[in-house]
Design a protein around this motif. Structure first.
Motif, mmCIF file in Angstrom:
data_model
loop_
_atom_site.group_PDB
_atom_site.id
_atom_site.type_symbol
_atom_site.label_atom_id
_atom_site.label_comp_id
_atom_site.label_asym_id
_atom_site.label_seq_id
_atom_site.Cartn_x
_atom_site.Cartn_y
_atom_site.Cartn_z
ATOM 1 N N LEU A 165 19.254 17.860 14.015
ATOM 2 C CA LEU A 165 17.955 17.868 13.851
ATOM 3 C C LEU A 165 17.545 17.545 12.748
ATOM 4 N N LEU A 166 18.264 17.902 11.703
ATOM 5 C CA LEU A 166 18.120 17.513 10.219
ATOM 6 C C LEU A 166 17.668 16.488 9.803
ATOM 7 N N THR A 167 19.045 15.182 9.942
ATOM 8 C CA THR A 167 18.639 13.954 9.802
ATOM 9 C C THR A 167 17.566 13.042 11.212
ATOM 10 N N ALA A 168 17.361 13.983 12.355
ATOM 11 C CA ALA A 168 15.867 13.363 12.686
ATOM 12 C C ALA A 168 14.772 12.974 12.371
ATOM 13 N N VAL A 169 14.835 14.293 11.105
ATOM 14 C CA VAL A 169 13.920 14.857 10.289
ATOM 15 C C VAL A 169 13.489 14.037 9.188
ATOM 16 N N LEU A 170 14.553 13.722 8.793
ATOM 17 C CA LEU A 170 15.344 13.222 7.684
ATOM 18 C C LEU A 170 14.623 11.382 7.419
ATOM 19 N N GLU A 171 14.771 10.728 9.040
ATOM 20 C CA GLU A 171 14.962 9.337 9.600
ATOM 21 C C GLU A 171 13.534 9.123 9.643
ATOM 22 N N LEU A 172 12.612 10.574 10.219
ATOM 23 C CA LEU A 172 11.519 10.125 10.501
ATOM 24 C C LEU A 172 10.561 9.877 8.926
ATOM 25 N N LEU A 173 11.065 11.021 8.144
ATOM 26 C CA LEU A 173 10.672 10.907 6.916
ATOM 27 C C LEU A 173 10.575 9.076 5.843
ATOM 28 N N PHE A 174 12.003 8.458 6.303
ATOM 29 C CA PHE A 174 12.593 7.117 5.587
ATOM 30 C C PHE A 174 11.476 5.918 6.463
ATOM 31 N N ALA A 175 11.174 6.681 7.624
ATOM 32 C CA ALA A 175 10.153 5.481 8.601
ATOM 33 C C ALA A 175 9.489 4.584 8.299
ATOM 34 N N THR A 176 8.722 5.395 7.538
ATOM 35 C CA THR A 176 7.665 4.595 6.813
ATOM 36 C C THR A 176 8.087 4.113 5.588
ATOM 37 N N GLY B 132 5.653 10.987 21.043
ATOM 38 C CA GLY B 132 4.319 11.038 21.466
ATOM 39 C C GLY B 132 3.150 11.800 20.582
ATOM 40 N N ARG B 133 1.781 10.836 21.216
ATOM 41 C CA ARG B 133 0.976 11.729 20.846
ATOM 42 C C ARG B 133 0.279 13.180 20.796
ATOM 43 N N THR B 134 0.512 13.517 19.558
ATOM 44 C CA THR B 134 -0.406 14.855 19.184
ATOM 45 C C THR B 134 -1.867 15.116 19.959
ATOM 46 N N ASP B 135 -2.334 16.304 20.095
ATOM 47 C CA ASP B 135 -3.611 16.335 20.863
ATOM 48 C C ASP B 135 -4.199 15.736 19.787
ATOM 49 N N GLU B 136 -4.392 15.856 18.250
ATOM 50 C CA GLU B 136 -5.326 15.609 17.509
ATOM 51 C C GLU B 136 -5.019 14.002 16.999
ATOM 52 N N GLY B 137 -3.535 13.210 18.048
ATOM 53 C CA GLY B 137 -3.844 11.916 17.712
ATOM 54 C C GLY B 137 -2.328 11.256 16.959
ATOM 55 N N ASP B 138 -2.331 12.061 15.885
ATOM 56 C CA ASP B 138 -1.128 12.064 15.362
ATOM 57 C C ASP B 138 0.190 11.224 15.883
ATOM 58 N N LEU B 139 1.088 10.527 15.273
ATOM 59 C CA LEU B 139 1.881 9.777 15.981
ATOM 60 C C LEU B 139 3.009 10.124 14.499
ATOM 61 N N LEU B 140 4.568 10.089 14.647
ATOM 62 C CA LEU B 140 5.234 9.846 13.825
ATOM 63 C C LEU B 140 6.106 8.453 13.736
ATOM 64 N N LEU B 141 6.123 8.511 14.997
ATOM 65 C CA LEU B 141 6.638 7.106 15.694
ATOM 66 C C LEU B 141 5.653 6.206 16.029
ATOM 67 N N THR B 142 5.234 4.803 15.511
ATOM 68 C CA THR B 142 4.350 4.362 16.399
ATOM 69 C C THR B 142 5.182 3.411 16.949
ATOM 70 N N GLY B 143 3.509 1.938 17.684
ATOM 71 C CA GLY B 143 4.424 1.495 18.300
ATOM 72 C C GLY B 143 4.772 -0.366 17.249
ATOM 73 N N ASP B 144 3.333 -0.292 16.288
ATOM 74 C CA ASP B 144 3.320 -1.471 15.582
ATOM 75 C C ASP B 144 4.957 -0.939 14.542
ATOM 76 N N ASN B 145 5.613 0.195 14.177
ATOM 77 C CA ASN B 145 6.406 0.228 13.538
ATOM 78 C C ASN B 145 7.576 -0.092 13.557
ATOM 79 N N TRP B 146 8.326 -1.104 13.165
ATOM 80 C CA TRP B 146 9.400 -2.364 13.092
ATOM 81 C C TRP B 146 10.552 -1.260 13.292
#
Length: 153
Positions: free
Chosen positions: A50-61, A113-127
Protein backbone atom coordinates in the motif's frame (compact mmCIF):
# COMPACT_ATOMS: atom_id res chain seq x y z
CA UNK A 1 47.75 -45.80 -20.49
CA UNK A 2 44.73 -45.37 -18.32
CA UNK A 3 44.76 -44.12 -14.80
CA UNK A 4 42.99 -45.64 -11.85
CA UNK A 5 39.20 -45.34 -11.80
CA UNK A 6 37.37 -42.75 -9.77
CA UNK A 7 38.24 -42.62 -6.14
CA UNK A 8 35.24 -43.44 -3.96
CA UNK A 9 34.33 -40.75 -1.48
CA UNK A 10 34.80 -41.74 2.09
CA UNK A 11 31.68 -41.28 4.14
CA UNK A 12 31.62 -41.73 7.86
CA UNK A 13 29.57 -44.71 8.85
CA UNK A 14 27.19 -44.64 11.73
CA UNK A 15 27.88 -47.17 14.46
CA UNK A 16 25.81 -50.27 14.01
CA UNK A 17 22.50 -50.10 15.81
CA UNK A 18 22.64 -46.29 16.12
CA UNK A 19 19.68 -44.41 14.70
CA UNK A 20 19.70 -40.78 13.66
CA UNK A 21 18.17 -38.45 16.23
CA UNK A 22 14.54 -37.60 15.65
CA UNK A 23 13.76 -33.94 14.97
CA UNK A 24 12.11 -32.15 17.82
CA UNK A 25 8.43 -31.39 17.39
CA UNK A 26 7.48 -27.78 18.10
CA UNK A 27 5.38 -27.23 21.16
CA UNK A 28 1.87 -25.84 20.90
CA UNK A 29 3.02 -22.42 22.06
CA UNK A 30 5.90 -22.47 19.55
CA UNK A 31 3.48 -23.29 16.74
CA UNK A 32 1.17 -20.47 17.83
CA UNK A 33 4.05 -17.98 17.87
CA UNK A 34 5.15 -19.18 14.43
CA UNK A 35 1.64 -18.74 13.05
CA UNK A 36 1.33 -15.27 14.61
CA UNK A 37 4.65 -14.19 13.09
CA UNK A 38 3.56 -15.46 9.67
CA UNK A 39 0.27 -13.55 9.90
CA UNK A 40 2.10 -10.38 10.97
CA UNK A 41 4.52 -10.86 8.07
CA UNK A 42 1.61 -11.11 5.63
CA UNK A 43 0.02 -7.98 7.08
CA UNK A 44 3.33 -6.11 6.82
CA UNK A 45 3.66 -7.15 3.18
CA UNK A 46 0.18 -5.79 2.42
CA UNK A 47 0.84 -2.50 4.27
CA UNK A 48 4.20 -2.11 2.52
CA UNK A 49 2.53 -2.70 -0.86
CA UNK A 50 0.00 0.00 0.00
CA UNK A 51 2.73 2.45 0.98
CA UNK A 52 4.95 1.78 -2.03
CA UNK A 53 1.98 2.09 -4.41
CA UNK A 54 1.15 5.51 -2.96
CA UNK A 55 4.81 6.52 -3.17
CA UNK A 56 4.96 5.44 -6.81
CA UNK A 57 1.81 7.44 -7.58
CA UNK A 58 3.37 10.52 -6.00
CA UNK A 59 6.54 10.14 -8.05
CA UNK A 60 4.70 9.45 -11.33
CA UNK A 61 4.51 13.18 -12.09
CA UNK A 62 8.05 14.16 -11.08
CA UNK A 63 9.66 16.37 -13.71
CA UNK A 64 13.21 17.55 -14.19
CA UNK A 65 13.62 20.48 -16.56
CA UNK A 66 9.99 20.15 -17.61
CA UNK A 67 10.38 16.51 -18.66
CA UNK A 68 8.93 13.48 -16.92
CA UNK A 69 11.49 11.14 -15.45
CA UNK A 70 10.82 7.46 -14.89
CA UNK A 71 11.74 7.27 -11.22
CA UNK A 72 8.31 5.86 -10.37
CA UNK A 73 8.77 2.87 -12.69
CA UNK A 74 12.18 2.17 -11.18
CA UNK A 75 10.74 2.34 -7.67
CA UNK A 76 7.92 -0.02 -8.71
CA UNK A 77 10.36 -2.54 -10.14
CA UNK A 78 12.70 -2.61 -7.15
CA UNK A 79 10.01 -2.33 -4.47
CA UNK A 80 7.80 -5.05 -5.93
CA UNK A 81 10.67 -7.50 -6.22
CA UNK A 82 11.53 -6.77 -2.59
CA UNK A 83 7.88 -7.08 -1.53
CA UNK A 84 7.56 -10.44 -3.27
CA UNK A 85 10.69 -11.75 -1.62
CA UNK A 86 9.61 -10.45 1.80
CA UNK A 87 6.10 -11.89 1.54
CA UNK A 88 7.41 -15.32 0.61
CA UNK A 89 10.07 -15.34 3.33
CA UNK A 90 7.77 -13.93 6.03
CA UNK A 91 4.77 -16.17 5.36
CA UNK A 92 6.72 -19.18 4.19
CA UNK A 93 4.26 -20.07 1.42
CA UNK A 94 4.52 -19.48 -2.31
CA UNK A 95 1.02 -18.01 -2.53
CA UNK A 96 2.08 -15.20 -0.20
CA UNK A 97 3.42 -13.26 -3.21
CA UNK A 98 -0.23 -12.65 -4.12
CA UNK A 99 -0.80 -10.60 -0.94
CA UNK A 100 1.25 -7.54 -1.93
CA UNK A 101 0.61 -8.11 -5.64
CA UNK A 102 -3.18 -7.87 -5.37
CA UNK A 103 -2.96 -4.93 -2.99
CA UNK A 104 -0.59 -3.03 -5.27
CA UNK A 105 -2.54 -3.81 -8.41
CA UNK A 106 -5.87 -2.80 -6.83
CA UNK A 107 -4.43 0.58 -5.89
CA UNK A 108 -3.12 1.08 -9.44
CA UNK A 109 -6.54 0.22 -10.90
CA UNK A 110 -8.24 2.71 -8.59
CA UNK A 111 -5.60 5.35 -9.44
CA UNK A 112 -6.18 4.86 -13.18
CA UNK A 113 -9.94 5.32 -12.80
CA UNK A 114 -11.69 8.65 -12.94
CA UNK A 115 -13.28 10.01 -9.76
CA UNK A 116 -16.74 11.61 -9.63
CA UNK A 117 -15.04 14.99 -9.93
CA UNK A 118 -13.12 13.84 -13.03
CA UNK A 119 -9.71 13.56 -11.39
CA UNK A 120 -7.11 10.97 -12.41
CA UNK A 121 -3.94 9.98 -10.60
CA UNK A 122 -2.53 8.05 -13.56
CA UNK A 123 -3.42 9.48 -16.93
CA UNK A 124 -3.12 7.84 -20.32
CA UNK A 125 -0.80 10.56 -21.63
CA UNK A 126 1.69 10.07 -18.77
CA UNK A 127 4.20 7.48 -19.99
CA UNK A 128 5.66 7.16 -16.51
CA UNK A 129 2.35 6.03 -15.05
CA UNK A 130 1.94 3.39 -17.73
CA UNK A 131 5.56 2.27 -17.33
CA UNK A 132 5.03 2.05 -13.58
CA UNK A 133 2.05 -0.26 -14.00
CA UNK A 134 3.89 -2.44 -16.51
CA UNK A 135 7.14 -2.59 -14.48
CA UNK A 136 5.37 -3.29 -11.20
CA UNK A 137 3.10 -5.95 -12.66
CA UNK A 138 5.99 -7.65 -14.43
CA UNK A 139 8.04 -7.66 -11.24
CA UNK A 140 5.30 -9.50 -9.37
CA UNK A 141 4.71 -11.85 -12.32
CA UNK A 142 8.37 -12.77 -12.64
CA UNK A 143 8.80 -13.33 -8.91
CA UNK A 144 5.65 -15.47 -8.80
CA UNK A 145 6.81 -17.46 -11.81
CA UNK A 146 10.22 -18.05 -10.24
CA UNK A 147 8.54 -19.38 -7.10
CA UNK A 148 6.35 -21.71 -9.15
CA UNK A 149 9.40 -23.15 -10.88
CA UNK A 150 11.51 -23.39 -7.72
CA UNK A 151 11.86 -26.85 -6.25
CA UNK A 152 10.03 -27.49 -3.00
CA UNK A 153 12.08 -27.17 0.15
Amino acid sequence: MTGPGPVPLMTPEAPSGAQPPEPEKPSASGAAVDLALRVVGGILAVVAALLTAVLELLFATVRVGGHLIGVSALIALVANVALSWFAYRAVGKRWAVALPAFTWFAIMVVAAGRTDEGDLLLTGDNWVGLATIVAGSMAFAIMGFRLILAPAR
